[in-house]
Design a protein around this motif. Structure first.
Motif, PDB file in Angstrom:
ATOM      1  N   ALA A 199       0.831  -1.204   0.000  1.00 19.40           N
ATOM      2  CA  ALA A 199       0.000   0.000   0.000  1.00 19.40           C
ATOM      3  C   ALA A 199       0.868   1.257   0.000  1.00 19.40           C
ATOM      4  O   ALA A 199       0.630   2.197  -0.771  1.00 19.40           O
ATOM      5  CB  ALA A 199      -0.930  -0.009   1.220  1.00 19.40           C
ATOM      6  N   GLY A 200       1.883   1.271   0.846  1.00 19.73           N
ATOM      7  CA  GLY A 200       2.788   2.419   0.879  1.00 19.73           C
ATOM      8  C   GLY A 200       3.583   2.561  -0.401  1.00 19.73           C
ATOM      9  O   GLY A 200       3.797   3.674  -0.899  1.00 19.73           O
ATOM     10  N   GLY A 201       4.014   1.443  -0.969  1.00 19.26           N
ATOM     11  CA  GLY A 201       4.777   1.485  -2.209  1.00 19.26           C
ATOM     12  C   GLY A 201       3.955   1.984  -3.381  1.00 19.26           C
ATOM     13  O   GLY A 201       4.446   2.757  -4.217  1.00 19.26           O
ATOM     14  N   LEU A 202       2.691   1.569  -3.456  1.00 21.16           N
ATOM     15  CA  LEU A 202       1.818   2.052  -4.532  1.00 21.16           C
ATOM     16  C   LEU A 202       1.601   3.555  -4.422  1.00 21.16           C
ATOM     17  O   LEU A 202       1.513   4.264  -5.435  1.00 21.16           O
ATOM     18  CB  LEU A 202       0.479   1.320  -4.490  1.00 21.16           C
ATOM     19  N   TYR A 203       1.522   4.051  -3.203  1.00 19.67           N
ATOM     20  CA  TYR A 203       1.399   5.500  -3.006  1.00 19.67           C
ATOM     21  C   TYR A 203       2.612   6.225  -3.591  1.00 19.67           C
ATOM     22  O   TYR A 203       2.465   7.254  -4.271  1.00 19.67           O
ATOM     23  CB  TYR A 203       1.252   5.811  -1.519  1.00 19.67           C
ATOM     24  N   LEU A 204       3.804   5.697  -3.337  1.00 18.30           N
ATOM     25  CA  LEU A 204       5.016   6.327  -3.863  1.00 18.30           C
ATOM     26  C   LEU A 204       5.063   6.279  -5.391  1.00 18.30           C
ATOM     27  O   LEU A 204       5.518   7.223  -6.036  1.00 18.30           O
ATOM     28  CB  LEU A 204       6.253   5.650  -3.280  1.00 18.30           C
ATOM     29  N   ILE A 205       4.588   5.183  -5.972  1.00 15.11           N
ATOM     30  CA  ILE A 205       4.570   5.069  -7.429  1.00 15.11           C
ATOM     31  C   ILE A 205       3.571   6.052  -8.029  1.00 15.11           C
ATOM     32  O   ILE A 205       3.861   6.738  -9.019  1.00 15.11           O
ATOM     33  CB  ILE A 205       4.239   3.624  -7.850  1.00 15.11           C
ATOM     34  N   ARG A 207       2.573   8.803  -6.750  1.00 13.98           N
ATOM     35  CA  ARG A 207       3.120  10.153  -6.569  1.00 13.98           C
ATOM     36  C   ARG A 207       4.400  10.372  -7.386  1.00 13.98           C
ATOM     37  O   ARG A 207       4.962  11.450  -7.372  1.00 13.98           O
ATOM     38  CB  ARG A 207       3.430  10.384  -5.085  1.00 13.98           C
ATOM     39  N   ARG A 208       4.837   9.340  -8.101  1.00 14.49           N
ATOM     40  CA  ARG A 208       6.030   9.391  -8.958  1.00 14.49           C
ATOM     41  C   ARG A 208       7.296   9.734  -8.165  1.00 14.49           C
ATOM     42  O   ARG A 208       8.189  10.418  -8.659  1.00 14.49           O
ATOM     43  CB  ARG A 208       5.827  10.396 -10.097  1.00 14.49           C
ATOM     44  N   LEU A 209       7.346   9.236  -6.950  1.00 16.11           N
ATOM     45  CA  LEU A 209       8.528   9.434  -6.124  1.00 16.11           C
ATOM     46  C   LEU A 209       9.533   8.308  -6.296  1.00 16.11           C
ATOM     47  O   LEU A 209      10.705   8.460  -5.943  1.00 16.11           O
ATOM     48  CB  LEU A 209       8.120   9.555  -4.652  1.00 16.11           C
ATOM     49  N   ILE A 210       9.083   7.169  -6.792  1.00  9.90           N
ATOM     50  CA  ILE A 210       9.974   6.065  -7.136  1.00  9.90           C
ATOM     51  C   ILE A 210       9.587   5.552  -8.517  1.00  9.90           C
ATOM     52  O   ILE A 210       8.414   5.639  -8.905  1.00  9.90           O
ATOM     53  CB  ILE A 210       9.917   4.907  -6.108  1.00  9.90           C
ATOM     54  N   PRO A 211      10.533   5.019  -9.285  1.00  4.06           N
ATOM     55  CA  PRO A 211      10.185   4.450 -10.593  1.00  4.06           C
ATOM     56  C   PRO A 211       9.514   3.094 -10.418  1.00  4.06           C
ATOM     57  O   PRO A 211       9.958   2.274  -9.615  1.00  4.06           O
ATOM     58  CB  PRO A 211      11.540   4.317 -11.290  1.00  4.06           C
ATOM     59  N   TRP A 212       8.447   2.865 -11.166  1.00  7.49           N
ATOM     60  CA  TRP A 212       7.726   1.595 -11.031  1.00  7.49           C
ATOM     61  C   TRP A 212       8.576   0.413 -11.483  1.00  7.49           C
ATOM     62  O   TRP A 212       8.338  -0.729 -11.083  1.00  7.49           O
ATOM     63  CB  TRP A 212       6.425   1.635 -11.825  1.00  7.49           C
ATOM     64  N   GLN A 213       9.577   0.678 -12.312  1.00  8.54           N
ATOM     65  CA  GLN A 213      10.365  -0.423 -12.876  1.00  8.54           C
ATOM     66  C   GLN A 213      11.111  -1.223 -11.809  1.00  8.54           C
ATOM     67  O   GLN A 213      11.257  -2.447 -11.939  1.00  8.54           O
ATOM     68  CB  GLN A 213      11.371   0.115 -13.902  1.00  8.54           C
ATOM     69  N   ILE A 214      11.583  -0.555 -10.752  1.00 11.21           N
ATOM     70  CA  ILE A 214      12.377  -1.273  -9.746  1.00 11.21           C
ATOM     71  C   ILE A 214      11.516  -2.239  -8.939  1.00 11.21           C
ATOM     72  O   ILE A 214      11.854  -3.425  -8.840  1.00 11.21           O
ATOM     73  CB  ILE A 214      13.131  -0.282  -8.837  1.00 11.21           C
ATOM     74  N   PRO A 215      10.394  -1.805  -8.317  1.00 10.65           N
ATOM     75  CA  PRO A 215       9.585  -2.786  -7.576  1.00 10.65           C
ATOM     76  C   PRO A 215       8.983  -3.865  -8.454  1.00 10.65           C
ATOM     77  O   PRO A 215       8.945  -5.042  -8.059  1.00 10.65           O
ATOM     78  CB  PRO A 215       8.504  -1.927  -6.903  1.00 10.65           C
ATOM     79  N   LEU A 267      13.751   0.272  -0.203  1.00 11.84           N
ATOM     80  CA  LEU A 267      15.204   0.228  -0.099  1.00 11.84           C
ATOM     81  C   LEU A 267      15.881   0.190  -1.468  1.00 11.84           C
ATOM     82  O   LEU A 267      16.847   0.924  -1.700  1.00 11.84           O
ATOM     83  CB  LEU A 267      15.628  -0.984   0.735  1.00 11.84           C
ATOM     84  N   ALA A 268      15.395  -0.641  -2.359  1.00  9.52           N
ATOM     85  CA  ALA A 268      15.993  -0.710  -3.694  1.00  9.52           C
ATOM     86  C   ALA A 268      15.806   0.586  -4.498  1.00  9.52           C
ATOM     87  O   ALA A 268      16.742   1.023  -5.176  1.00  9.52           O
ATOM     88  CB  ALA A 268      15.425  -1.908  -4.459  1.00  9.52           C
ATOM     89  N   PRO A 269      14.630   1.242  -4.446  1.00  9.71           N
ATOM     90  CA  PRO A 269      14.453   2.480  -5.241  1.00  9.71           C
ATOM     91  C   PRO A 269      15.044   3.726  -4.587  1.00  9.71           C
ATOM     92  O   PRO A 269      14.677   4.834  -4.966  1.00  9.71           O
ATOM     93  CB  PRO A 269      12.918   2.611  -5.351  1.00  9.71           C
ATOM     94  N   GLU A 270      15.914   3.570  -3.591  1.00  7.72           N
ATOM     95  CA  GLU A 270      16.538   4.731  -2.944  1.00  7.72           C
ATOM     96  C   GLU A 270      17.140   5.635  -4.023  1.00  7.72           C
ATOM     97  O   GLU A 270      17.934   5.182  -4.843  1.00  7.72           O
ATOM     98  CB  GLU A 270      17.627   4.236  -1.983  1.00  7.72           C
ATOM     99  N   PRO A 271      16.745   6.913  -4.082  1.00  6.84           N
ATOM    100  CA  PRO A 271      17.059   7.751  -5.243  1.00  6.84           C
ATOM    101  C   PRO A 271      18.544   7.904  -5.559  1.00  6.84           C
ATOM    102  O   PRO A 271      18.914   8.004  -6.734  1.00  6.84           O
ATOM    103  CB  PRO A 271      16.446   9.111  -4.856  1.00  6.84           C
ATOM    104  N   VAL A 272      19.405   7.931  -4.557  1.00  5.33           N
ATOM    105  CA  VAL A 272      20.824   8.212  -4.804  1.00  5.33           C
ATOM    106  C   VAL A 272      21.558   6.994  -5.343  1.00  5.33           C
ATOM    107  O   VAL A 272      22.392   7.100  -6.255  1.00  5.33           O
ATOM    108  CB  VAL A 272      21.503   8.712  -3.516  1.00  5.33           C
ATOM    109  N   SER A 273      21.277   5.817  -4.809  1.00 12.80           N
ATOM    110  CA  SER A 273      22.070   4.624  -5.110  1.00 12.80           C
ATOM    111  C   SER A 273      21.458   3.709  -6.160  1.00 12.80           C
ATOM    112  O   SER A 273      22.018   2.664  -6.457  1.00 12.80           O
ATOM    113  CB  SER A 273      22.310   3.820  -3.822  1.00 12.80           C
ATOM    114  N   SER A 274      20.322   4.082  -6.733  1.00 14.77           N
ATOM    115  CA  SER A 274      19.669   3.234  -7.740  1.00 14.77           C
ATOM    116  C   SER A 274      19.728   3.908  -9.110  1.00 14.77           C
ATOM    117  O   SER A 274      19.885   5.123  -9.206  1.00 14.77           O
ATOM    118  CB  SER A 274      18.210   2.968  -7.343  1.00 14.77           C
TER     119      SER A 274
END
Length: 335
Positions: A199-205, A207-215, A267-274
């Motif tokens: 649920a939290g991850g879908l919210y981030l997707i 809101r375009r805060l993480i790329p959907w490709q990683i999850p 953790l994987a979509p962390e903006p700096v290291s991904s």
């Protein structure tokens, strides 16, 4: 005329509403369902671990910026977010000094030693988690059996579903899949409630805060590799479990347990290291999912999700080179 009339900056020039602080606040909001689930099943021991990691990370960053004379960016809440994530992947049964040391390691070893936010090559939370796991494995494996809030039960240290599966394939029949999805199973404080994390991850997707490709890549890679692992597992045949139904049950078990969901969405979509490119992000996610199951099935560690992210972090510069072809042509000597 002492002040310049024109401010020149790099693109984009369109000012958006999203700031680093607001982005971190939304990440914390997305983690709220997992935190509530962890508090429900692990009570005040779980909540105290999270509070200690957050406090330790915040205090350490305050001290670090004073000692190193780096810019003070406490207001961006990055230290709070890192402490929250670390607390959620720790067991509720650890002694109080583990989250304190972990919060400090997250900031110093994972972040500040590389120059602060935007400069570190690996996820700071997982750098601290690995350091704790290698230094004090007996404490890092002290997982509580869940006790619903208000039930009056006592917490007891026990093995997680992945530990049980590693020792006996018959554990597939012991744990109810629904309990695994809602978080009613031994594990890390915020990593057991898979539905809350989704649920939290879908919210981030959204809101375009993480790329959907990683999850998506991480979950797809986990399913595909789980089917391969199940197909090659002779223990299933010995139990009389064979065919696609048995293989799919193993895949569902891997999806619902351990740190996969918090890894895939937070953790994987962390903006700096991904990776930032679409194809690079998808390959990154697939690699995380595949490596997770490989470590779980044939590796020495019980859960490979966190190790998989650190391994793929080292490939981020290479994956970022997978990008669309540049249109037009380069004119040599052009200024």
């Amino acid at each position: 005329m002492s002040s310049p009339l024109l401010t020149v900056s790099t693109s984009p020039h369109w000012l958006g509403r999203t700031t680093i602080r607001s982005m971190h606040l939304e990440f914390m909001l997305a983690l709220a369902p997992a935190l509530i689930t962890g508090f429900y099943y692990f009570g005040f021991p779980g909540l105290s671990v999270v509070l200690l990691t957050v406090a330790s990370a915040l205090v350490t960053e305050i001290i670090a910026v004073r000692v190193t004379s780096l810019p003070n960016r406490i207001h961006d809440l990055h230290a709070v977010l890192l402490g929250l994530l670390l607390g959620l992947i720790l067991p509720a049964g650890v002694p109080w000094w583990i989250p304190v040391v972990g919060g400090a390691l997250t900031i110093i070893l994972g972040k500040m030693v590389f120059g602060g936010l935007g400069n570190y090559p690996m996820n700071p939370v997982l750098v601290a988690w690995v350091a704790l796991s290698l230094s004090w494995p007996e404490h890092m494996n002290a997982y509580f059996a869940p006790v619903a809030l208000g039930s009056g039960g006592d917490f007891a240290v026990t093995e997680t579903p992945l530990m049980a599966l590693k020792n006996d394939i018959g554990s597939l029949e012991i744990f109810e899949l629904w309990d695994l999805w809602v978080g009613n199973a031994p594990g890390a404080i915020g990593a057991t409630g898979s539905l809350a994390l989704i649920a939290g991850g879908l919210y981030l997707i959204i809101r375009r805060l993480i790329p959907w490709q990683i999850p998506v890549g991480a979950l797809l890679g986990c399913v595909l590799m789980s089917l391969v692992a199940a197909y090659t597992d002779s223990r299933l045949l010995e139990m009389g479990m064979e065919g696609l139904a048995a293989n799919l049950k193993v895949a569902w078990f891997h999806l619902a347990t351990g740190g996969l969901m918090i890894t895939a969405f937070f953790l994987a979509p962390e903006p700096v290291s991904s990776p930032v490119t679409p194809w690079g992000a998808l390959i990154f996610g697939l690699g995380v999912g595949v490596m997770t199951v490989i470590v779980r099935t044939w590796g020495a560690w019980v859960d490979g999700a966190f190790y998989a992210v650190l391994l793929l972090n080292t490939l981020t510069p290479i994956l970022d080179r997978i990008r669309p072809k540049v249109l037009g042509k380069v004119i040599s000597g052009a200024v």
